[in-house]
Design an enzyme around this catalytic site. Sequence first.
Site: not given
Ligand code: DGL
Length: 272
Positions: A6-7, A69, A153, A187, A189
Amino acid sequence: MIGFFDSGFGGLTVMKSVVERLPSYDYYYLGDNARVPYGTRSARLVYEFTRQAVDYLFREGCPVIVIACNTASASALRRIQQEYLPRVWPKRRVLGVVRPSAEAVVERGGRSVGILATEGVVTSNAYITEIHKLDPSVHVVQQACPLLVPIVEAGEHDRPVADAAVAAYLESLFEQADRLDTILLACTHYPVLKSQLERHVPPGVEIVEQGPVVAEKLEDYFKRHPRLENMISRKGKRIFRTTDSCDRFDRLAGMFYGEFISSELVRLEGAS
Ligand code: DGL
């Protein structure tokens, strides 16, 4: 090991559900916290970052990687699967979260579906495309929520700012469709904001989270791909790597994973 990428922290919400459902496998999580968010970056950069992560996790010994992600799944996965893997890693597999989530929405009988996601995911139209491949008659509207990832975050998910942002984005979503029966949290988050979402979503609208969906679909995928499944080690390993501060990762990861995590720092090829 099953690799999870993931990011940042968010993919831990997905991995948590998968670990709960399939506890016997080893897991290797990589969060690119140094370069989060991906949601506001160009598709070209998201592809490059995702490819670096995929190389890293394969070199560490994962036969299969789940790109948890949504932004990377929407912007980079197809190219990685179709161009990069056949050339460089022909025996390995990379899976994403868009297709299984689209399937889950359609299988649950969603007829009028709202997608909450990052700007990158909304711009890609990946969810509209995948849902319409399965059933073109489903009405789909989407809403980009650029403030939600930074709020989560920053650990501000319990503050009034989170509630206000959720309310505003839902209002914009409902302005696009009179009646929605399903809202997909597209998403990593957003599950952290579930109580705020539930407060503002009218009764009778189903909120779909990706963690349980991905866990169920992955189990099914392994049943259909026993050779790949056989390559996954089972020694009770849980490895966590981040590209930024381990202290911060360990402090905030609990919010996503629900238990204490001890991470190690890693540098991805090409990262500054
Ligand atoms: N992990 C990203 C997503 O699910 C969210 C966080 C980001 O923008 O990197 O799209």
